[in-house]
Design a protein around this motif. Structure first.
Motif, PDB file in Angstrom:
ATOM      1  N   MET A  60       9.932  32.268 -31.571  1.00 27.56           N
ATOM      2  CA  MET A  60      11.308  32.052 -31.064  1.00 27.56           C
ATOM      3  C   MET A  60      11.715  33.258 -30.218  1.00 27.56           C
ATOM      4  O   MET A  60      11.567  34.390 -30.635  1.00 27.56           O
ATOM      5  N   LYS A  61      12.207  32.980 -28.993  1.00 26.44           N
ATOM      6  CA  LYS A  61      12.696  34.073 -28.154  1.00 26.44           C
ATOM      7  C   LYS A  61      14.189  33.873 -27.950  1.00 26.44           C
ATOM      8  O   LYS A  61      14.637  32.758 -27.630  1.00 26.44           O
ATOM      9  N   ILE A  62      14.958  34.940 -28.181  1.00 26.04           N
ATOM     10  CA  ILE A  62      16.408  34.841 -27.991  1.00 26.04           C
ATOM     11  C   ILE A  62      16.801  35.839 -26.903  1.00 26.04           C
ATOM     12  O   ILE A  62      16.322  36.985 -26.906  1.00 26.04           O
ATOM     13  N   LYS A  63      17.638  35.421 -25.986  1.00 32.08           N
ATOM     14  CA  LYS A  63      18.042  36.338 -24.925  1.00 32.08           C
ATOM     15  C   LYS A  63      19.484  36.055 -24.524  1.00 32.08           C
ATOM     16  O   LYS A  63      19.938  34.919 -24.573  1.00 32.08           O
ATOM     17  N   THR A  64      20.193  37.125 -24.150  1.00 29.98           N
ATOM     18  CA  THR A  64      21.570  36.949 -23.694  1.00 29.98           C
ATOM     19  C   THR A  64      21.609  37.068 -22.168  1.00 29.98           C
ATOM     20  O   THR A  64      21.032  38.002 -21.607  1.00 29.98           O
ATOM     21  N   PHE A  65      22.242  36.105 -21.527  1.00 34.66           N
ATOM     22  CA  PHE A  65      22.337  36.089 -20.070  1.00 34.66           C
ATOM     23  C   PHE A  65      23.779  36.396 -19.678  1.00 34.66           C
ATOM     24  O   PHE A  65      24.711  35.872 -20.300  1.00 34.66           O
ATOM     25  N   ARG A  66      23.931  37.198 -18.652  1.00 34.84           N
ATOM     26  CA  ARG A  66      25.277  37.545 -18.197  1.00 34.84           C
ATOM     27  C   ARG A  66      25.400  37.096 -16.745  1.00 34.84           C
ATOM     28  O   ARG A  66      24.480  37.308 -15.949  1.00 34.84           O
ATOM     29  N   ALA A  67      26.525  36.460 -16.439  1.00 34.52           N
ATOM     30  CA  ALA A  67      26.692  35.986 -15.059  1.00 34.52           C
ATOM     31  C   ALA A  67      28.167  35.836 -14.762  1.00 34.52           C
ATOM     32  O   ALA A  67      29.018  36.047 -15.631  1.00 34.52           O
ATOM     33  N   LYS A  68      28.440  35.441 -13.510  1.00 29.84           N
ATOM     34  CA  LYS A  68      29.850  35.325 -13.097  1.00 29.84           C
ATOM     35  C   LYS A  68      30.462  34.019 -13.605  1.00 29.84           C
ATOM     36  O   LYS A  68      31.660  33.938 -13.810  1.00 29.84           O
ATOM     37  N   SER A  69      29.638  32.990 -13.798  1.00 31.42           N
ATOM     38  CA  SER A  69      30.172  31.709 -14.261  1.00 31.42           C
ATOM     39  C   SER A  69      29.168  31.069 -15.214  1.00 31.42           C
ATOM     40  O   SER A  69      27.984  31.437 -15.224  1.00 31.42           O
ATOM     41  N   PHE A  70      29.639  30.077 -15.979  1.00 33.45           N
ATOM     42  CA  PHE A  70      28.738  29.373 -16.897  1.00 33.45           C
ATOM     43  C   PHE A  70      27.647  28.658 -16.124  1.00 33.45           C
ATOM     44  O   PHE A  70      26.501  28.614 -16.519  1.00 33.45           O
ATOM     45  N   ARG A  71      28.036  28.098 -14.981  1.00 29.46           N
ATOM     46  CA  ARG A  71      27.044  27.364 -14.187  1.00 29.46           C
ATOM     47  C   ARG A  71      25.883  28.293 -13.825  1.00 29.46           C
ATOM     48  O   ARG A  71      24.713  27.955 -13.968  1.00 29.46           O
ATOM     49  N   GLU A  72      26.237  29.526 -13.388  1.00 28.69           N
ATOM     50  CA  GLU A  72      25.210  30.496 -12.990  1.00 28.69           C
ATOM     51  C   GLU A  72      24.369  30.913 -14.198  1.00 28.69           C
ATOM     52  O   GLU A  72      23.140  30.979 -14.133  1.00 28.69           O
ATOM     53  N   ALA A  73      25.063  31.157 -15.338  1.00 22.54           N
ATOM     54  CA  ALA A  73      24.339  31.602 -16.537  1.00 22.54           C
ATOM     55  C   ALA A  73      23.376  30.513 -17.006  1.00 22.54           C
ATOM     56  O   ALA A  73      22.218  30.781 -17.351  1.00 22.54           O
ATOM     57  N   LEU A  74      23.832  29.252 -16.967  1.00 21.43           N
ATOM     58  CA  LEU A  74      22.959  28.156 -17.426  1.00 21.43           C
ATOM     59  C   LEU A  74      21.770  27.975 -16.484  1.00 21.43           C
ATOM     60  O   LEU A  74      20.666  27.652 -16.906  1.00 21.43           O
ATOM     61  N   ALA A  75      21.997  28.231 -15.193  1.00 20.14           N
ATOM     62  CA  ALA A  75      20.873  28.134 -14.242  1.00 20.14           C
ATOM     63  C   ALA A  75      19.826  29.201 -14.567  1.00 20.14           C
ATOM     64  O   ALA A  75      18.620  28.962 -14.528  1.00 20.14           O
ATOM     65  N   GLN A  76      20.319  30.410 -14.946  1.00 17.89           N
ATOM     66  CA  GLN A  76      19.383  31.491 -15.319  1.00 17.89           C
ATOM     67  C   GLN A  76      18.589  31.101 -16.567  1.00 17.89           C
ATOM     68  O   GLN A  76      17.381  31.312 -16.653  1.00 17.89           O
ATOM     69  N   VAL A  77      19.313  30.513 -17.558  1.00 14.53           N
ATOM     70  CA  VAL A  77      18.650  30.106 -18.809  1.00 14.53           C
ATOM     71  C   VAL A  77      17.551  29.116 -18.490  1.00 14.53           C
ATOM     72  O   VAL A  77      16.400  29.247 -18.925  1.00 14.53           O
ATOM     73  N   LYS A  78      17.877  28.119 -17.654  1.00 17.99           N
ATOM     74  CA  LYS A  78      16.921  27.066 -17.320  1.00 17.99           C
ATOM     75  C   LYS A  78      15.709  27.678 -16.612  1.00 17.99           C
ATOM     76  O   LYS A  78      14.569  27.347 -16.914  1.00 17.99           O
ATOM     77  N   LYS A  79      15.984  28.623 -15.672  1.00 18.02           N
ATOM     78  CA  LYS A  79      14.892  29.204 -14.880  1.00 18.02           C
ATOM     79  C   LYS A  79      13.953  30.021 -15.779  1.00 18.02           C
ATOM     80  O   LYS A  79      12.743  29.932 -15.690  1.00 18.02           O
ATOM     81  N   GLU A  80      14.547  30.813 -16.671  1.00 21.06           N
ATOM     82  CA  GLU A  80      13.717  31.712 -17.473  1.00 21.06           C
ATOM     83  C   GLU A  80      13.117  31.059 -18.703  1.00 21.06           C
ATOM     84  O   GLU A  80      12.022  31.385 -19.123  1.00 21.06           O
ATOM     85  N   MET A  81      13.870  30.155 -19.314  1.00 20.74           N
ATOM     86  CA  MET A  81      13.422  29.626 -20.605  1.00 20.74           C
ATOM     87  C   MET A  81      13.031  28.159 -20.553  1.00 20.74           C
ATOM     88  O   MET A  81      12.509  27.609 -21.508  1.00 20.74           O
ATOM     89  N   GLY A  82      13.332  27.523 -19.443  1.00 17.21           N
ATOM     90  CA  GLY A  82      12.921  26.129 -19.296  1.00 17.21           C
ATOM     91  C   GLY A  82      13.912  25.164 -19.921  1.00 17.21           C
ATOM     92  O   GLY A  82      14.965  25.565 -20.428  1.00 17.21           O
ATOM     93  N   GLU A  83      13.523  23.856 -19.850  1.00 18.48           N
ATOM     94  CA  GLU A  83      14.424  22.771 -20.271  1.00 18.48           C
ATOM     95  C   GLU A  83      14.652  22.754 -21.782  1.00 18.48           C
ATOM     96  O   GLU A  83      15.611  22.175 -22.263  1.00 18.48           O
ATOM     97  N   ASP A  84      13.705  23.382 -22.569  1.00 17.58           N
ATOM     98  CA  ASP A  84      13.811  23.286 -24.028  1.00 17.58           C
ATOM     99  C   ASP A  84      14.770  24.322 -24.622  1.00 17.58           C
ATOM    100  O   ASP A  84      14.973  24.374 -25.827  1.00 17.58           O
ATOM    101  N   ALA A  85      15.337  25.176 -23.768  1.00 13.61           N
ATOM    102  CA  ALA A  85      16.188  26.242 -24.300  1.00 13.61           C
ATOM    103  C   ALA A  85      17.428  25.661 -24.984  1.00 13.61           C
ATOM    104  O   ALA A  85      17.953  24.632 -24.571  1.00 13.61           O
ATOM    105  N   VAL A  86      17.848  26.342 -26.036  1.00 14.05           N
ATOM    106  CA  VAL A  86      19.017  25.883 -26.802  1.00 14.05           C
ATOM    107  C   VAL A  86      20.100  26.949 -26.653  1.00 14.05           C
ATOM    108  O   VAL A  86      19.815  28.141 -26.741  1.00 14.05           O
ATOM    109  N   ILE A  87      21.333  26.528 -26.382  1.00 16.67           N
ATOM    110  CA  ILE A  87      22.430  27.494 -26.246  1.00 16.67           C
ATOM    111  C   ILE A  87      22.935  27.844 -27.648  1.00 16.67           C
ATOM    112  O   ILE A  87      23.318  26.966 -28.411  1.00 16.67           O
ATOM    113  N   LEU A  88      22.898  29.154 -27.986  1.00 19.47           N
ATOM    114  CA  LEU A  88      23.352  29.568 -29.324  1.00 19.47           C
ATOM    115  C   LEU A  88      24.837  29.906 -29.303  1.00 19.47           C
ATOM    116  O   LEU A  88      25.566  29.593 -30.225  1.00 19.47           O
ATOM    117  N   SER A  89      25.273  30.591 -28.271  1.00 23.85           N
ATOM    118  CA  SER A  89      26.690  30.921 -28.209  1.00 23.85           C
ATOM    119  C   SER A  89      27.071  31.244 -26.771  1.00 23.85           C
ATOM    120  O   SER A  89      26.193  31.511 -25.942  1.00 23.85           O
TER     121      SER A  89
END
Ligand SMILES: Nc1nc2c(ncn2[C@@H]2O[C@H](COP(=O)(O)OP(=O)(O)O)[C@@H](O)[C@H]2O)c(=O)[nH]1
Ligand SMILES: [Mg+2]
Length: 374
Positions: free
Chosen positions: A1-30
């Protein structure tokens, strides 16, 4: 399990980063939104790599500096794995035998009290059961179709579909259904579809029960740019909806409850009693077990269900379930959801398209492609 915190200007941007780095299977924890200038958000996401490793074990990569060696011989499979494979083969043969025997017994039992079917009707019965249509519904159709060519016409009479996309005639649209069927995801997809049509939409969430539920819908509402109200309980829904009297449509997301328990009835009745005009959509998964569906429908039918939405159609092996849901519930199908992607994976097919899906053998040929075209 890999957990990482992403910081961005908007949720849309942060979710795009999550998708790019962790792929479609990533789960949002908080998620967290930090006020101030410039505005910032953080999204904590996790992905479970163990699952990928079990399905696709990585081979060791030889170091470029190492002398060319012949690849080591593949290790011989342990004797016990050969035994397990043999056992699995035997189990699947027994399963298939049991299936044939069960089908034979069901046919014999059903025919024992009824007049024997003609050869043409037996073809109809076999064909429909092969598509996943339930025995009782298939037999009912045999009464209207003497041969395979007559099936589409017979089915057309039995399947109602809400054609022409979402239209709620000034009523709030409330989605109900079992836990995990896709209510929240579908509310987001419907709100996006309404916005695309130029309608002003809002979302009211009644689901403060499940951990993370509010965060999930909050993220969707931000991405979609649709205002969100959290109703602490059903009595508050009226006030929440009233605050959005200027909107064309308000979608109400509800808590998933076990339909066999009476809790959802007592939780939702205040909404109906409040006098808010509500259109009720019952969501049913295309993959759910039919016995469960029958029991669940006994409970949900106590509410004024107007339409059914069939979810997770992408996970169905055959589409007989679409017919089973329409025949059991006797309510028009309003839409099909076809994947996890929000807002894209939803379609509003015509009655003909639904029948085409049920009757065509190869899901890839009939289903998703036809479905996507509406
Ligand atoms: N494969 C597939 N998964 C879906 C679909 N709709 C929702 N899901 C997934 O089902 C899970 C539960 O969805 P959610 O909307 O939270 O269900 P709820 O508990 O009824 O609100 C999530 O992982 C969704 O991504 C669909 O059409 N196809
Ligand atoms: Mg939900």
């Amino acid at each position: 399990m890999k957990i990482k915190t992403f910081r961005a200007k908007s949720f849309r941007e942060a979710l795009a980063q999550v998708k790019k780095e962790m792929g479609e299977d990533a789960v949002i924890l908080s998620t967290e939104e930090m006020k101030g200038l410039p505005p910032a958000v953080t999204v904590e996401a996790a992905v479970d790599y163990e699952i990928q490793e079990v399905t696709a074990p990585r081979r060791p990569v030889p170091s470029p500096a190492a002398p060319a060696l012949r690849p080591p011989p593949e290790p011989a499979p342990p004797a016990e794995s050969a035994g397990i494979r043999q056992l699995q083969r035997a189990i699947s043969e027994v399963r298939s035998e049991v299936g044939t025997i069960r089908e034979f017994l069901e046919t014999a039992r059903a025919e024992s009290g009824a007049a024997p079917l003609s050869a043409g009707k037996r073809d109809v019965l076999r064909f429909l059961k092969g598509r996943g249509v339930r025995e009782e519904f298939a037999r009912n159709l045999c009464g209207k179709a003497d041969n395979l060519r007559e099936i589409p016409r017979a089915m057309l009479e039995e399947v109602a579909v809400r054609e022409g996309g979402p239209e709620s005639e000034g009523r709030a649209v409330m989605l109900i259904g079992p836990t995990g069927v896709g209510k929240t995801t579908t509310v987001a997809k419907l709100a996006a579809a309404a916005t695309r049509e130029g309608k002003r939409a809002a979302i009211v969430s009644l689901d403060s029960y499940r951990i993370g539920a509010i965060e999930q819908i909050r993220i969707y509402s931000k991405i979609m740019g649709v205002p969100l109200e959290i109703a602490p309980d059903a009595r508050e829904v009226k006030a929440c909806v009233a605050r959005h009297a200027d909107k064309d449509v308000v979608f109400i997301d509800t808590t998933g409850r076990n339909p066999m328990g009476g809790k959802f009835l007592s939780e939702l009745s205040p909404v109906y009693e409040s006098g808010v005009p509500v259109e009720t959509h019952l969501l049913i998964s295309a993959t759910c077990d039919h016995d469960f569906l029958e029991e669940a429908w006994k409970s949900y039918a106590r509410l004024p269900v107007d339409f059914v939405g069939v979810t997770k159609v992408d996970e169905a092996v055959r589409y007989g379930a679409l017919y089973n849901v329409a025949a059991l519930c006797g309510r028009p199908i309003a839409y099909l959801t076809t994947g996890q992607t929000v807002p894209g994976d939803i379609s509003f097919p015509s009655r003909k398209k639904v029948l085409q899906m049920v009757l065509t053998e190869d899901p890839a040929e009939s289903g998703m492609a036809a479905c996507a075209q509406g």
